[in-house]
Design a protein around this motif. Structure first.
Motif, PDB file in Angstrom:
ATOM      1  N   ILE A   5     -17.188 -64.653   8.467  1.00  0.00           N
ATOM      2  CA  ILE A   5     -18.159 -65.464   9.210  1.00  0.00           C
ATOM      3  C   ILE A   5     -17.675 -66.910   9.286  1.00  0.00           C
ATOM      4  O   ILE A   5     -17.411 -67.554   8.269  1.00  0.00           O
ATOM      5  N   ASP A   6     -17.540 -67.380  10.509  1.00  0.00           N
ATOM      6  CA  ASP A   6     -17.146 -68.767  10.772  1.00  0.00           C
ATOM      7  C   ASP A   6     -18.316 -69.701  10.433  1.00  0.00           C
ATOM      8  O   ASP A   6     -19.478 -69.282  10.414  1.00  0.00           O
ATOM      9  N   LEU A   7     -17.994 -70.946  10.162  1.00  0.00           N
ATOM     10  CA  LEU A   7     -19.041 -71.897   9.783  1.00  0.00           C
ATOM     11  C   LEU A   7     -19.581 -72.683  10.976  1.00  0.00           C
ATOM     12  O   LEU A   7     -20.751 -72.559  11.337  1.00  0.00           O
ATOM     13  N   ASP A   8     -18.707 -73.509  11.553  1.00  0.00           N
ATOM     14  CA  ASP A   8     -19.176 -74.459  12.562  1.00  0.00           C
ATOM     15  C   ASP A   8     -19.514 -73.767  13.878  1.00  0.00           C
ATOM     16  O   ASP A   8     -18.701 -73.032  14.438  1.00  0.00           O
ATOM     17  N   ASP A   9     -20.706 -73.976  14.333  1.00  0.00           N
ATOM     18  CA  ASP A   9     -21.263 -73.409  15.562  1.00  0.00           C
ATOM     19  C   ASP A   9     -21.544 -71.913  15.455  1.00  0.00           C
ATOM     20  O   ASP A   9     -21.797 -71.256  16.468  1.00  0.00           O
ATOM     21  N   VAL A  10     -21.488 -71.377  14.218  1.00  0.00           N
ATOM     22  CA  VAL A  10     -21.971 -70.023  13.959  1.00  0.00           C
ATOM     23  C   VAL A  10     -23.082 -70.111  12.898  1.00  0.00           C
ATOM     24  O   VAL A  10     -24.195 -69.674  13.125  1.00  0.00           O
ATOM     25  N   CYS A 170     -17.592 -62.946  12.764  1.00  0.00           N
ATOM     26  CA  CYS A 170     -18.542 -63.699  13.583  1.00  0.00           C
ATOM     27  C   CYS A 170     -17.892 -65.025  13.955  1.00  0.00           C
ATOM     28  O   CYS A 170     -17.524 -65.801  13.071  1.00  0.00           O
ATOM     29  N   GLU A 171     -17.745 -65.277  15.245  1.00  0.00           N
ATOM     30  CA  GLU A 171     -16.933 -66.416  15.696  1.00  0.00           C
ATOM     31  C   GLU A 171     -17.487 -66.957  17.010  1.00  0.00           C
ATOM     32  O   GLU A 171     -18.148 -66.240  17.754  1.00  0.00           O
ATOM     33  N   ASP A 172     -17.209 -68.227  17.282  1.00  0.00           N
ATOM     34  CA  ASP A 172     -17.629 -68.816  18.562  1.00  0.00           C
ATOM     35  C   ASP A 172     -16.440 -69.296  19.397  1.00  0.00           C
ATOM     36  O   ASP A 172     -16.559 -69.472  20.612  1.00  0.00           O
ATOM     37  N   ASP A 173     -15.311 -69.507  18.753  1.00  0.00           N
ATOM     38  CA  ASP A 173     -14.179 -70.129  19.454  1.00  0.00           C
ATOM     39  C   ASP A 173     -13.495 -69.135  20.410  1.00  0.00           C
ATOM     40  O   ASP A 173     -13.294 -67.966  20.074  1.00  0.00           O
TER      41      ASP A 173
HETATM   42 MG   LIG Z   1     -16.709 -72.323  15.001  1.00  0.00          MG
END
Ligand SMILES: [Mg+2]
Length: 218
Positions: A5-10, A170-173
């Protein structure tokens, strides 16, 4: 499942406060909050006449952007981020359902203290089997210091996904999610204005934490 799990924006709401501070610093006006995101800072899109480009942004040089990013990240910025609604409760349910969670961020290893303190404050630290930050030696020396490096971060996350034998991430990039999917990792792509074009095999778009919970049947 083992889930990265990604941190920033997740987990952490990051791009909106970042862009707000950026806009303040360089005196530019931002669009509506739902349109705020990293894509606004993309120079390629600016050069090509990107239609949501922020007026005035073209006069901010890449070096000024790098300096701003370094200064902001060295401040209390990461300590003050908000956590996405429903993130803590869904993490708790994932663990209760038997999933193993690994928090994996491309933040530099030297930000471990501020990062773990934040995770504890938000009550989510204990849900992770481990917290991984990007090791010191992992930064590309030829790359401008302070500039976001999605390709380098993608390599780092794919390597960890292999080492930890992750089933999902889990990612947003944009670059990272596509690289992970190509490497055989199932990606839950957290919907953001900058990743709307991303789709493909092994990529499932989710609108947020409650949506993820539904997909995983918890
Ligand atoms: Mg991110």
């Amino acid at each position: 499942m083992k889930i990265g799990i990604d941190l920033d924006d997740v987990m952490a709401i990051c791009s909106v406060p970042y862009l707000r501070r950026f806009a303040q610093e360089f005196n530019v006006e931002l669009p509506d909050e739902s349109q705020i995101g990293w894509h606004l800072l993309s120079q390629k899109e600016i050069g090509a006449g990107y239609d949501t480009v922020v007026p005035g942004l073209e006069k901010v040089t890449p070096e000024q952007r790098d300096q701003f990013r370094i200064r902001l990240y060295d401040s209390t910025f990461f300590a003050e981020l908000e956590v996405y609604k429903d993130c803590p409760v869904v993490l708790e349910r994932l663990v209760a359902a038997g999933h193993e969670l690994y928090f994996i961020t491309a933040r530099a290893e030297r930000r471990r203290y501020i990062t773990e303190t934040w995770l504890r404050e938000k009550g989510i630290f204990d849900h992770a089997k481990a917290v991984h930050l990007k090791p010191v030696g992992d930064f590309r020396p030829e790359y401008p210091r302070g500039r976001y490096d999605p390709a380098g971060s993608a390599d780092y996350k794919v390597r960890l996904a292999n080492e930890l034998e992750l089933d999902a991430f889990c990612e947003d990039d944009v670059v990272i999610s596509q690289t992970l999917a190509k490497a055989g990792v199932r990606v839950f792509l957290f919907d953001q204005p900058w990743n709307r074009e991303v789709r493909g095999e092994r990529i499932t778009r989710v609108t947020g934490w409650s949506d993820l919970a539904q997909h995983l049947g918890i």
